[in-house]
Write an enzyme that holds these catalytic residues in place. Sequence first.
Site, PDB file in Angstrom:
ATOM      1  N   LYS A  61      -2.834  12.740   2.688  1.00 51.77           N
ATOM      2  CA  LYS A  61      -3.636  12.538   1.461  1.00 51.77           C
ATOM      3  C   LYS A  61      -5.113  12.289   1.756  1.00 51.77           C
ATOM      4  CE  LYS A  61       0.146  10.675  -1.414  1.00 51.77           C
ATOM      5  NZ  LYS A  61       1.244  10.482  -0.459  1.00 51.77           N
ATOM      6  N   ASP A  64     -12.209  12.023   1.346  1.00 53.51           N
ATOM      7  CA  ASP A  64     -13.431  11.606   2.045  1.00 53.51           C
ATOM      8  C   ASP A  64     -14.517  12.604   1.675  1.00 53.51           C
ATOM      9  OD1 ASP A  64     -15.229  10.509   4.035  1.00 53.51           O
ATOM     10  OD2 ASP A  64     -13.461   9.790   5.123  1.00 53.51           O
TER      11      ASP A  64
HETATM   12  O1  C5P Z   1      11.028   6.658  -1.448  1.00 51.38           O
HETATM   13  P1  C5P Z   1      10.485   7.606  -2.475  1.00 51.38           P
HETATM   14  O2  C5P Z   1      11.487   8.676  -2.906  1.00 51.38           O
HETATM   15  O3  C5P Z   1       9.865   6.897  -3.660  1.00 51.38           O
HETATM   16  O4  C5P Z   1       9.332   8.377  -1.690  1.00 51.38           O
HETATM   17  C1  C5P Z   1       8.408   9.215  -2.306  1.00 51.38           C
HETATM   18  C2  C5P Z   1       7.481   9.755  -1.271  1.00 51.38           C
HETATM   19  O5  C5P Z   1       6.566  10.615  -1.929  1.00 51.38           O
HETATM   20  C3  C5P Z   1       6.653   8.690  -0.550  1.00 51.38           C
HETATM   21  O6  C5P Z   1       6.549   9.117   0.801  1.00 51.38           O
HETATM   22  C4  C5P Z   1       5.297   8.740  -1.224  1.00 51.38           C
HETATM   23  O7  C5P Z   1       4.230   8.491  -0.321  1.00 51.38           O
HETATM   24  C5  C5P Z   1       5.221  10.183  -1.691  1.00 51.38           C
HETATM   25  N1  C5P Z   1       4.373  10.452  -2.832  1.00 51.38           N
HETATM   26  C6  C5P Z   1       4.538   9.868  -4.081  1.00 51.38           C
HETATM   27  N2  C5P Z   1       3.666  10.171  -5.110  1.00 51.38           N
HETATM   28  C7  C5P Z   1       2.690  11.068  -4.923  1.00 51.38           C
HETATM   29  C8  C5P Z   1       2.552  11.690  -3.675  1.00 51.38           C
HETATM   30  C9  C5P Z   1       3.425  11.363  -2.643  1.00 51.38           C
HETATM   31  O8  C5P Z   1       5.439   9.066  -4.267  1.00 51.38           O
HETATM   32  N3  C5P Z   1       1.918  11.435  -5.934  1.00 51.38           N
END
Ligand code: C5P
Length: 240
Positions: A61, A64
């Site tokens: 992500k 910058d």
């Molecule tokens: O454990 P869980 O299913 O909630 O994990 C969701 C993953 O998706 C995490 O690694 C989180 O960093 C990522 N993520 C998110 N929302 C976003 C982008 C990425 O939850 N918008």
Amino acid sequence: MDPRLIVALDYPSADPALALADQLQGLCRWFKVGLELYLADGNAIVHQLRSRGFSVFLDLKFHDIPNTVAGAVRSAAATGAELLTVHAAGGPDMLEAAAQAVACLPNPPQLLAVTVLTSMDQLQLAAIGIDHSPETQVVRLADAASEAGINGFVASPEEVAALRHRFPTATLVIPGIRPAGADVADQKRIATPAAALAAGASYLVIGRPITQAPNPVAATQAILEEMQHATVPLVANAIL
Ligand code: C5P
């Protein structure tokens, strides 16, 4: 095996991450490496996963100034990861710099613009000065990314249908997925795997419902079963 499933390896070190990847061999093609694991193990974890035949979504992500993000995208692409994230909130110049950086590469990864994190709701947005709905903000950020030449977005299940309607060929990568009855934890804008696919998701990112399950293989199998029975719009089938 379903190529639309991406398992998020949110672990503090390589050992448990690789142990889970090995357990899911044959069930899952994609793994997501995020900040926690990457900062613990660096490029080695990406190489280890790729040497086992998996595809890697490197979810760092970036957010910058344009020059710094362009360089970060080039370095991240050199790991061999096939999906990379930048924050759409970095603005049009940053998004364009990222898009141009990958366009010059021989085997470019796909860039994904992160719109509004799935853990953000209206109250969280208001606290950082954004007074419209998550969906309005997601579409605004996706428009900015699209104009910069990025045709992949990360958003919550609640905005998939609107994004799919607006961007019929885009890669829509959707976290915030919770099978019925699973612990919601810190996620706010969530849906089941079948509902997210039905709305037009290209890929589902699933972490804790698998990594924290007493039996991760059984949890993955149940999710795959649900995915197989989802009704999907034809346009959402375009995946890497
Ligand atoms: O454990 P869980 O299913 O909630 O994990 C969701 C993953 O998706 C995490 O690694 C989180 O960093 C990522 N993520 C998110 N929302 C976003 C982008 C990425 O939850 N918008």
